[in-house]
Structures are given as structure tokens and as C-alpha cells.
Design an enzyme around this catalytic site. Sequence first.
Site, mmCIF file in Angstrom:
data_model
loop_
_atom_site.group_PDB
_atom_site.id
_atom_site.type_symbol
_atom_site.label_atom_id
_atom_site.label_comp_id
_atom_site.label_asym_id
_atom_site.label_seq_id
_atom_site.Cartn_x
_atom_site.Cartn_y
_atom_site.Cartn_z
ATOM 1 N N SER A 151 36.272 3.994 23.805
ATOM 2 C CA SER A 151 35.109 4.742 24.249
ATOM 3 C C SER A 151 35.232 6.207 23.800
ATOM 4 O O SER A 151 35.468 6.462 22.615
ATOM 5 C CB SER A 151 35.001 4.618 25.771
ATOM 6 O OG SER A 151 33.794 5.124 26.236
ATOM 7 N N ARG A 221 28.001 8.439 39.220
ATOM 8 C CA ARG A 221 28.918 7.327 39.014
ATOM 9 C C ARG A 221 28.187 5.986 39.073
ATOM 10 O O ARG A 221 28.503 5.062 38.323
ATOM 11 C CB ARG A 221 30.017 7.367 40.077
ATOM 12 C CG ARG A 221 31.029 6.262 39.980
ATOM 13 C CD ARG A 221 31.712 6.268 38.645
ATOM 14 N NE ARG A 221 32.844 5.361 38.614
ATOM 15 C CZ ARG A 221 33.527 5.074 37.522
ATOM 16 N NH1 ARG A 221 33.179 5.629 36.372
ATOM 17 N NH2 ARG A 221 34.547 4.258 37.564
ATOM 18 N N ASP A 317 28.783 -5.201 24.987
ATOM 19 C CA ASP A 317 28.823 -3.761 25.261
ATOM 20 C C ASP A 317 27.537 -3.136 24.722
ATOM 21 O O ASP A 317 27.363 -3.001 23.519
ATOM 22 C CB ASP A 317 30.057 -3.149 24.577
ATOM 23 C CG ASP A 317 30.207 -1.674 24.866
ATOM 24 O OD1 ASP A 317 29.296 -1.064 25.455
ATOM 25 O OD2 ASP A 317 31.263 -1.114 24.489
ATOM 26 N N HIS A 350 30.876 -2.788 28.382
ATOM 27 C CA HIS A 350 31.742 -1.708 27.898
ATOM 28 C C HIS A 350 33.121 -1.739 28.570
ATOM 29 O O HIS A 350 34.127 -1.414 27.942
ATOM 30 C CB HIS A 350 31.044 -0.369 28.157
ATOM 31 C CG HIS A 350 31.748 0.803 27.549
ATOM 32 N ND1 HIS A 350 32.045 0.865 26.203
ATOM 33 C CD2 HIS A 350 32.212 1.959 28.085
ATOM 34 C CE1 HIS A 350 32.660 2.012 25.959
ATOM 35 N NE2 HIS A 350 32.777 2.693 27.073
ATOM 36 N N ASP A 351 33.151 -2.130 29.826
ATOM 37 C CA ASP A 351 34.419 -2.168 30.568
ATOM 38 C C ASP A 351 35.457 -3.091 29.941
ATOM 39 O O ASP A 351 36.642 -3.012 30.267
ATOM 40 C CB ASP A 351 34.173 -2.619 32.013
ATOM 41 C CG ASP A 351 34.038 -1.437 32.960
ATOM 42 O OD1 ASP A 351 34.243 -0.298 32.490
ATOM 43 O OD2 ASP A 351 33.724 -1.656 34.137
#
Lengths: 377, 194
Positions: A151, A221, A317, A350-351
Site C-alpha cells: 500500500s 477510520r 482490492d 486491500h487488507d
Amino acid sequence: MGSIGHVTPQSMHFAQPLELRSGARLRDYSLVYETYGTLNAERSNAVLVCHALNASHHVAGTYEGQPNSEGWWDNLVGPGKPLDTERFFVIGVNNLGSCFGSTGPMHVNPATGRAWGADFPVVTVEDWVDSQARLMDALGIARLAAVLGGSLGGMQALAWALRYPDRLRNCIAVATAPNLSAQNIAFNEVARRAIVTDPDFHGGHFYEHGTLPRRGLRVARMIGHITYLSDDAMEAKFGRELKGDALGYSTQEIEFQIEGYLRHQGDKFSGYFDANTYLLITRALDYFDPALEHGGDLTRACAGARARFQLVSFTTDWRFSPARSREIVKALLDNRLDVSYAEIEAPHGHDAFLLDDARYHAVLRACFDNIAREVSP
Amino acid sequence: MSDRKDMELIAALVPPGSRVLDLGCGSGELLALLRDTRRCSGYGVEIADANVLACVQRGVNVIQLNLEEGLAMFGDQSFDVVLQLDTMQHLRNTERMLRETARVGRVGIVSFPNFAHWPNRLHVLAGRMPVTKVLPYQWYDTPNIRVGTYADFEVLARRDGLRILDAFGIERGEVVRRWPNLLASVAVFKFDRG
């Protein structure tokens, strides 16, 4: 395959000013870092791990007396793990502007004697990389075996390859992009607005007011978290599952599990993360665009690179999509550089870059096996 | 190209020091051979995870891509040689990929199972689809979505304006230059844009 065990952060002070991209300068600063494994006699086995938005120098291992303090990439880094600390000397460094120890907005601005707060200079990916290079100088590492990051960390790895082509043999960039898309900047902007419009933000000088813009951080968040997961992953984990037994017909209470999850993530995050740091780091993401000074031509931007590249992306992602990694691959191909690219079919969005996916880790393991052969005398 | 002998015959077509793109490179065996014995450099393209991993393990550059999506990532005439070995028969858009091969490479080399090899003809004469070493699948589970012959490729190459620089068959690890359409299980063509 075990954990590296207990680790201890270290700090290094730099008295030489750092000229920043913005034109501002940091008169002096400290970087907090951790190292794992042993630097070999040739000083050729060092691997720098760059962190993303909310992480730190604490890549692997745990802190003594804190059993749940596992590093953020502990599944990848350790003895016998893909990035094997029996073979490599691994360095994790906390970036400037962060809230985990390196000089940042919570520290005292020597010019005023007050906390920097919102006055902390805007830092870029390139500034971070410059400061990391100085840490390597201080550690006596002229050339890294590899720089690895995912990332925003992948952007740093790329910036290393472009700015210091002779100082790394390998660049491993996971789930990253050559710049942020408008949609990506938009998400960052919503997060920033949530923070700066929180009445407790006080223009970034909330430390002096004894408050924290927790509400803003929470919302920031929550938005971020949505974008790190795939639709499918969220569906699989939560679906339309209710928190209670039946609908409560309330507009403000938590009805669905996903709401509870996001609120929980937001609460947790707002308890440990600094609002000014969030603003700074999302800005660094927005600004990263190595092609810009080459007329938008990424191929030209990569012309000076010398490293061997490994890129990895994940099919679900959507924040740093495979198409963005392919743009980087293309620019490297155009320059006839050594590059391999793996597109991992993973459901997590993405994680995924932080998770222990067998195919993903097998590729990184193979990559580091080759690097180990390359650097071992 | 699983057969080592076949692979060496094809490697011999690649000029030493060439920059090579291997479409459907499998585990990267040929690229490693070209690198180690002919000083070639380049990249493989693969879709299968296990093959991508095998390439990385060998230290061969590999790009994970679906060939059906085309070769937009690769510039015109950016490679000395583009290889398309035992790959064509798996592709939906064979002709487009052939044109792309000729666009990206100064020279293209393709190989594929020759359906006109005489044992195949006997199978078909007997009323059944062939199941052989080169075409080891039953008609209902084959990954080969198309079959063609040595002679068919000559027609396609002419149609697309490709100039055939060399062509031969391979049978049991030997080059077949006499009646390859009948006597060879594998067809090999080396061509450029003319």
C-alpha cells in the site's frame, strides 16, 4: 516457524536538517526503528520494511510483558517465515509525522516550544525515503538487499528504487499504485473533513485544549475500513446479520452487525491514533506521483531504476486495484527492467496484503529465497 | 513444451542474446534454458498461480496476465522474439493473439499440436476423436478449445500477412521437414511481419 520473540524499539537522532519537498525543513529529528536478525559481515542482507497508513516500526515480534503486542506483519517476518530473520537483517522504521515515536505533530516544535500540532510540516513519501536513507547511512548499510512495502509502504519501496537506484537490489511493492485516483483522494478528503470539522480539533492544536477529535477520527477510520475490505468479504463476514433478535426501528442505535463492527473499529482507532498524523499521512498518499515531474510519464520516471522488482496485487482490492499495479509493471517493462508480477486471487480486498494467504506468501518466500542466494557470500 | 528435446529444438531457433517474451511460459523452463545457454533475457506471461510461483522460484521474470486480455502492456516491436508455445490452442482469440505476437516481437515462434498427424487422421477415420501423447484429452474434457493443422497455420499466416522464416514438424524429439503435416505431432513456425 515461530515468532521472533521479544523486540525492543530503538531511536536515532539526526542533527542534520532535512529539506522537505514542500520547501520547509526539519531542523533535526528522531526516527524510531526496530531491527530483527543479524547484519552479516558484508552488510549485504538488510531488508527495509516500509509501513502503510496506520502502522509503525513494530513489524514483527512482541514487546516484553505485552503478549498481544504482535507486530503488524508478524505473519510474514520472523524465523522461518517468508522474510526469514535467520537469513536477513530486517529493519522497520517509523515515518516522520507519525504518532508512534518518530518526530511528529505530538512533539515539541523547537521554534515555538509548543507541540507542533497542525504546524508540523507536510511530509511526502520522498521525504520519508530520504530520512530512511539517512538511517541506513547511520546503520552502515550502503546497499539494501531489498525494500519491501504494501500500500503506502509499496509507494515508499518504489520511491526508493527511483531516488536511490544504487542503494537497493530488490524492490518488492505489494498492493500499491503509481499515484492515487480521484476516487482514492476523495475518500481521503472525506476522512480529513471528518477530523477537521470535529469541534474538538481546534485547528490541529487540540493538545493544548486537553481534547482529542475522537469523533472525527472514528468516522475517518470507518470510511477507511470500508475501502480496505471487498464487498464480498463484508457480505461473507456480516451480510445483513442483525445485532439483536429483531429490528429495533431506531435510526440511531446499531441495528446491523456491520454497524457495530465499524463503530468498534472507529473507537479502537481513535483511542491510539493521532488526528494530525492521519491528516499528514493521507496527504502523503495524495501527493505521491513520481510521474508528475516527467510530464505524467511513468515510464520516464522509472528510467533510472536499477533494482529487480516484484509486484503483487489482489484481485478484489478496489482501493489499489490490479490495474494500478499493472501500470507500474508496464513502466518497468518499457525500461527493460527485471520485473515479476503476481495477481493473487484473494477475497479480502486491500487488507489481503496483511493476511497470511498461502499463494501470496509463497511468492514472497520464493522471491526472498532468490535474494538470500544473491546476497550470501 | 514439456518434452526437453522439443524444448531444445525450439531454443535453437532463438538467436543468442535475444530479448524474449514467452506467452504461456508454464513453469519458466524454456526461459531459464535460454537465459543459461543462450544469454537471453526477457519475461514470461502466465495465468496459472502454480506456474507463476515456479517461475519466481527459478528466478525467471514472469507477469501474471490473462492472454485473452491482449498484450497492451507490451510495446510495438519491443522484443526480439515472442514465443507462443503450446498455447495457441487454449486461446479463444487465436488470430488476434497471432497479430499481437507479430506486433510485439520482431520474430514470432509458435508451436501447437498438429491435428493432421497421421495417427489423429486414423482416429477420425475410425469415427473417434484422437487421444494421443500430444493430444492426451478426451473430447469432453480437453483444455484445447481449438485444433488446427500444420497446413491450416500456413493459410492463416498468409491471410495475416506474416512471412514464414522457418517451419517444421517435431515427432519424438526429431525435426520433421518431409511431409510435416502428415508425419509430425507438433507444428513449429517462425515468422515475422514480412
